[in-house]
Design a protein around this motif. Structure first.
Motif, PDB file in Angstrom:
ATOM      1  N   GLN A  98      74.512  82.780  36.754  1.00  0.00           N
ATOM      2  CA  GLN A  98      75.617  82.008  36.212  1.00  0.00           C
ATOM      3  C   GLN A  98      76.866  82.272  37.042  1.00  0.00           C
ATOM      4  OE1 GLN A  98      75.199  79.825  33.595  1.00  0.00           O
ATOM      5  NE2 GLN A  98      73.059  80.360  33.927  1.00  0.00           N
ATOM      6  N   PRO A  99      77.751  81.290  37.154  1.00  0.00           N
ATOM      7  CA  PRO A  99      78.991  81.511  37.913  1.00  0.00           C
ATOM      8  C   PRO A  99      79.783  82.676  37.347  1.00  0.00           C
ATOM      9  CG  PRO A  99      78.710  79.181  37.367  1.00  0.00           C
ATOM     10  CD  PRO A  99      77.657  79.940  36.601  1.00  0.00           C
ATOM     11  N   THR A 100      80.429  83.424  38.230  1.00  0.00           N
ATOM     12  CA  THR A 100      81.255  84.539  37.785  1.00  0.00           C
ATOM     13  C   THR A 100      82.528  83.989  37.150  1.00  0.00           C
ATOM     14  OG1 THR A 100      80.391  85.998  39.469  1.00  0.00           O
ATOM     15  CG2 THR A 100      82.510  86.579  38.532  1.00  0.00           C
ATOM     16  N   ALA A 101      82.682  84.200  35.861  1.00  0.00           N
ATOM     17  CA  ALA A 101      83.841  83.697  35.128  1.00  0.00           C
ATOM     18  C   ALA A 101      84.013  84.538  33.878  1.00  0.00           C
ATOM     19  CB  ALA A 101      83.641  82.221  34.749  1.00  0.00           C
ATOM     20  N   PRO A 102      85.234  84.611  33.330  1.00  0.00           N
ATOM     21  CA  PRO A 102      85.442  85.369  32.098  1.00  0.00           C
ATOM     22  C   PRO A 102      84.569  84.841  30.972  1.00  0.00           C
ATOM     23  CG  PRO A 102      87.535  84.775  33.112  1.00  0.00           C
ATOM     24  CD  PRO A 102      86.477  84.002  33.842  1.00  0.00           C
ATOM     25  N   THR A 103      84.085  85.719  30.131  1.00  0.00           N
ATOM     26  CA  THR A 103      83.197  85.312  29.044  1.00  0.00           C
ATOM     27  C   THR A 103      83.863  85.374  27.683  1.00  0.00           C
ATOM     28  OG1 THR A 103      82.409  87.560  28.713  1.00  0.00           O
ATOM     29  CG2 THR A 103      81.215  86.206  30.320  1.00  0.00           C
ATOM     30  N   GLY A 104      84.970  86.101  27.584  1.00  0.00           N
ATOM     31  CA  GLY A 104      85.600  86.274  26.286  1.00  0.00           C
ATOM     32  C   GLY A 104      85.042  87.422  25.496  1.00  0.00           C
ATOM     33  N   GLU A 105      84.005  88.067  26.023  1.00  0.00           N
ATOM     34  CA  GLU A 105      83.427  89.220  25.334  1.00  0.00           C
ATOM     35  C   GLU A 105      84.403  90.390  25.366  1.00  0.00           C
ATOM     36  OE1 GLU A 105      80.551  89.363  23.767  1.00  0.00           O
ATOM     37  OE2 GLU A 105      79.972  87.302  24.259  1.00  0.00           O
ATOM     38  N   LYS A 106      84.390  91.191  24.301  1.00  0.00           N
ATOM     39  CA  LYS A 106      85.257  92.363  24.258  1.00  0.00           C
ATOM     40  C   LYS A 106      84.790  93.398  25.277  1.00  0.00           C
ATOM     41  CE  LYS A 106      86.666  91.953  19.414  1.00  0.00           C
ATOM     42  NZ  LYS A 106      86.699  92.630  18.101  1.00  0.00           N
ATOM     43  N   PRO A 107      85.706  94.140  25.874  1.00  0.00           N
ATOM     44  CA  PRO A 107      85.310  95.174  26.826  1.00  0.00           C
ATOM     45  C   PRO A 107      84.606  96.324  26.116  1.00  0.00           C
ATOM     46  CG  PRO A 107      87.659  95.313  26.399  1.00  0.00           C
ATOM     47  CD  PRO A 107      87.171  94.058  25.731  1.00  0.00           C
ATOM     48  N   VAL A 108      84.063  97.243  26.909  1.00  0.00           N
ATOM     49  CA  VAL A 108      83.334  98.382  26.336  1.00  0.00           C
ATOM     50  C   VAL A 108      84.273  99.241  25.495  1.00  0.00           C
ATOM     51  CG1 VAL A 108      81.629  98.440  28.147  1.00  0.00           C
ATOM     52  CG2 VAL A 108      83.748  99.692  28.449  1.00  0.00           C
ATOM     53  N   PRO A 109      83.734  99.954  24.498  1.00  0.00           N
ATOM     54  CA  PRO A 109      84.590 100.693  23.564  1.00  0.00           C
ATOM     55  C   PRO A 109      85.071 102.043  24.060  1.00  0.00           C
ATOM     56  CG  PRO A 109      82.297 100.890  22.910  1.00  0.00           C
ATOM     57  CD  PRO A 109      82.333  99.929  24.059  1.00  0.00           C
ATOM     58  N   GLY A 110      84.487 102.580  25.132  1.00  0.00           N
ATOM     59  CA  GLY A 110      84.889 103.922  25.541  1.00  0.00           C
ATOM     60  C   GLY A 110      84.458 104.243  26.946  1.00  0.00           C
ATOM     61  N   SER A 111      84.633 105.519  27.317  1.00  0.00           N
ATOM     62  CA  SER A 111      84.238 105.963  28.650  1.00  0.00           C
ATOM     63  C   SER A 111      83.858 107.433  28.583  1.00  0.00           C
ATOM     64  CB  SER A 111      85.377 105.761  29.650  1.00  0.00           C
ATOM     65  OG  SER A 111      86.480 106.600  29.328  1.00  0.00           O
ATOM     66  N   GLU A 112      83.161 107.870  29.625  1.00  0.00           N
ATOM     67  CA  GLU A 112      82.775 109.264  29.765  1.00  0.00           C
ATOM     68  C   GLU A 112      82.760 109.592  31.245  1.00  0.00           C
ATOM     69  OE1 GLU A 112      78.975 112.148  28.735  1.00  0.00           O
ATOM     70  OE2 GLU A 112      79.398 110.427  27.458  1.00  0.00           O
ATOM     71  N   ALA A 113      83.352 110.742  31.608  1.00  0.00           N
ATOM     72  CA  ALA A 113      83.461 111.142  33.010  1.00  0.00           C
ATOM     73  C   ALA A 113      84.176 110.074  33.828  1.00  0.00           C
ATOM     74  CB  ALA A 113      82.079 111.431  33.600  1.00  0.00           C
ATOM     75  N   GLY A 114      85.105 109.354  33.177  1.00  0.00           N
ATOM     76  CA  GLY A 114      85.864 108.327  33.876  1.00  0.00           C
ATOM     77  C   GLY A 114      85.103 107.045  34.117  1.00  0.00           C
ATOM     78  N   ILE A 115      83.920 106.893  33.511  1.00  0.00           N
ATOM     79  CA  ILE A 115      83.086 105.702  33.712  1.00  0.00           C
ATOM     80  C   ILE A 115      82.881 105.032  32.366  1.00  0.00           C
ATOM     81  CG2 ILE A 115      80.864 104.846  34.562  1.00  0.00           C
ATOM     82  CD1 ILE A 115      80.650 107.466  36.175  1.00  0.00           C
ATOM     83  N   ALA A 116      83.035 103.706  32.340  1.00  0.00           N
ATOM     84  CA  ALA A 116      82.875 102.965  31.093  1.00  0.00           C
ATOM     85  C   ALA A 116      81.473 103.183  30.515  1.00  0.00           C
ATOM     86  CB  ALA A 116      83.115 101.478  31.341  1.00  0.00           C
ATOM     87  N   LYS A 117      81.377 103.153  29.183  1.00  0.00           N
ATOM     88  CA  LYS A 117      80.086 103.287  28.511  1.00  0.00           C
ATOM     89  C   LYS A 117      80.080 102.424  27.257  1.00  0.00           C
ATOM     90  CE  LYS A 117      81.110 107.191  25.427  1.00  0.00           C
ATOM     91  NZ  LYS A 117      80.663 108.531  24.989  1.00  0.00           N
ATOM     92  N   GLY A 118      78.914 102.265  26.682  1.00  0.00           N
ATOM     93  CA  GLY A 118      78.800 101.466  25.475  1.00  0.00           C
ATOM     94  C   GLY A 118      78.702  99.982  25.761  1.00  0.00           C
ATOM     95  N   PHE A 119      77.977  99.618  26.819  1.00  0.00           N
ATOM     96  CA  PHE A 119      77.820  98.210  27.175  1.00  0.00           C
ATOM     97  C   PHE A 119      76.894  97.519  26.178  1.00  0.00           C
ATOM     98  CE2 PHE A 119      78.680 100.567  31.079  1.00  0.00           C
ATOM     99  CZ  PHE A 119      79.766  99.865  31.570  1.00  0.00           C
ATOM    100  N   PRO A 120      77.186  96.270  25.832  1.00  0.00           N
ATOM    101  CA  PRO A 120      76.339  95.570  24.862  1.00  0.00           C
ATOM    102  C   PRO A 120      74.950  95.278  25.416  1.00  0.00           C
ATOM    103  CG  PRO A 120      77.992  94.089  25.782  1.00  0.00           C
ATOM    104  CD  PRO A 120      78.338  95.458  26.256  1.00  0.00           C
ATOM    105  N   LYS A 121      74.009  95.179  24.521  1.00  0.00           N
ATOM    106  CA  LYS A 121      72.621  94.902  24.903  1.00  0.00           C
ATOM    107  C   LYS A 121      72.436  93.403  25.095  1.00  0.00           C
ATOM    108  CE  LYS A 121      67.872  95.994  23.564  1.00  0.00           C
ATOM    109  NZ  LYS A 121      66.981  96.398  22.444  1.00  0.00           N
ATOM    110  N   THR A 122      73.092  92.902  26.137  1.00  0.00           N
ATOM    111  CA  THR A 122      73.048  91.489  26.497  1.00  0.00           C
ATOM    112  C   THR A 122      72.996  91.382  28.012  1.00  0.00           C
ATOM    113  OG1 THR A 122      75.457  91.311  26.667  1.00  0.00           O
ATOM    114  CG2 THR A 122      74.478  90.870  24.500  1.00  0.00           C
ATOM    115  N   GLU A 123      72.745  90.186  28.491  1.00  0.00           N
ATOM    116  CA  GLU A 123      72.745  89.964  29.939  1.00  0.00           C
ATOM    117  C   GLU A 123      74.127  90.235  30.518  1.00  0.00           C
ATOM    118  OE1 GLU A 123      71.270  86.527  33.131  1.00  0.00           O
ATOM    119  OE2 GLU A 123      70.969  86.270  30.968  1.00  0.00           O
ATOM    120  N   GLN A 124      75.167  89.813  29.804  1.00  0.00           N
ATOM    121  CA  GLN A 124      76.529  90.085  30.250  1.00  0.00           C
ATOM    122  C   GLN A 124      76.810  91.577  30.261  1.00  0.00           C
ATOM    123  OE1 GLN A 124      79.002  87.835  27.609  1.00  0.00           O
ATOM    124  NE2 GLN A 124      78.219  85.855  28.286  1.00  0.00           N
ATOM    125  N   GLY A 125      76.307  92.282  29.251  1.00  0.00           N
ATOM    126  CA  GLY A 125      76.491  93.727  29.197  1.00  0.00           C
ATOM    127  C   GLY A 125      75.841  94.423  30.373  1.00  0.00           C
TER     128      GLY A 125
END
Length: 283
Positions: free
Chosen positions: A89-116
């Motif tokens: 799919q073309p790279t474009a904003p989806t409107g999905e909320k960003p991840v809820p947190g991070s660990e070791a400076g890296i985002a975590k908690g990605f949704p169980k979706t293709e976008q995630g």
């Protein structure tokens, strides 16, 4: 510079290629659409300097390739599109909320979706080609956060071999991955776009098209900061409520024609790296 210079095995088994200002490495399947005609900044900078600059990028990515080498069935290679997966799919904003947190400076908690999965791949690509990966303590934290648990020990060992003292010496860094006084080592990646080439309920393969800046900023630096373009392919698995990496690989490009814009001086580059923070990437 290549992996035959003492930094590990051959990058892959394909024919050789290169262009005017890059240190030549073995070719990836598909070739380079720009061939030897890609524009460079040789008109404003001696070609020897450019070879040195690109050598830094090549060293870093070659070490990543070595660290990711699969000694078994070769799962880390050829992780790209099989042609059977969903269309990108073309790279474009989806409107999905960003991840809820991070660990070791890296985002975590990605949704169980293709976008995630794509968001996870983008953030992990940034971490794997960061300056922090050269620092032993931070490297261990990154590996633990990014990879599935059964790969952590194996990849920690491979990364430690790849980023050896000799390797760091080539980049002008000490054993802790720090530049000498008055210098700033730069290794920062920015995803340009993502796509999934395979997706299932608990597995995904995502490609991340990246650009980045790499080198050492400083008046006496012999490895000036330059930019590069590359694509990382990450095989992901859904584990304990998040996407984690099973294996990854990298190839050059797609790269645009270089502009003739005047390069910034070392102080400007070092200041920019210190003043401008990175991002958390969401698809």
């Amino acid at each position: 510079m290549s992996l035959d210079d003492g930094y590990g095995p051959d990058y892959d088994d394909d024919p050789e290629r290169g262009h005017q200002t890059r240190t030549r490495l073995p070719e990836r399947a598909g070739g380079d659409a720009y061939g030897t005609g890609r524009r460079s900044r040789t008109a404003v900078r001696p070609s020897r300097n450019m070879v040195t600059v690109v050598g830094v990028v090549v060293l870093l990515i070659a070490a990543i390739a070595f660290a990711n080498r699969d000694d078994g069935n070769g799962d880390a290679d050829g992780a790209g599109s099989t042609g059977n997966g969903p269309q990108a799919q073309p790279t474009a904003p989806t409107g999905e909320k960003p991840v809820p947190g991070s660990e070791a400076g890296i985002a975590k908690g990605f949704p169980k979706t293709e976008q995630g999965a794509q968001s996870a791949a983008a953030n992990y690509a940034v971490a794997l080609v960061s300056a922090d990966i050269l620092k032993p303590q931070r490297r261990q934290e990154i590996v633990q956060q990014v990879f599935v648990s059964e790969k952590v020990d194996e990849l920690s060992s491979k990364f430690n071999q790849a980023y050896s003292k000799d390797f760091l010496d080539k980049l002008g860094l000490d054993a802790n991955g720090n530049a000498e006084k008055g210098m700033t080592y730069v290794s920062r990646t920015a995803p340009v776009g993502t796509k999934t080439t395979e997706y299932a309920d608990t597995t995904a393969t995502a490609e991340v098209w990246c650009t980045g800046v790499f080198g050492t900023a400083g008046v006496s630096s012999t490895n000036p900061v330059a930019n590069d373009w590359f694509t990382m392919t990450l095989k992901l698995r859904w584990v304990d409520g998040d996407w984690k990496v099973e294996s990854f690989s990298q190839k050059d490009g797609p790269a645009p024609v270089n502009s003739d814009r005047k390069a910034s001086n070392a102080d400007e580059i070092a200041k920019a790296v210190e003043e401008y923070g990175g991002f958390t990437y969401a698809r």
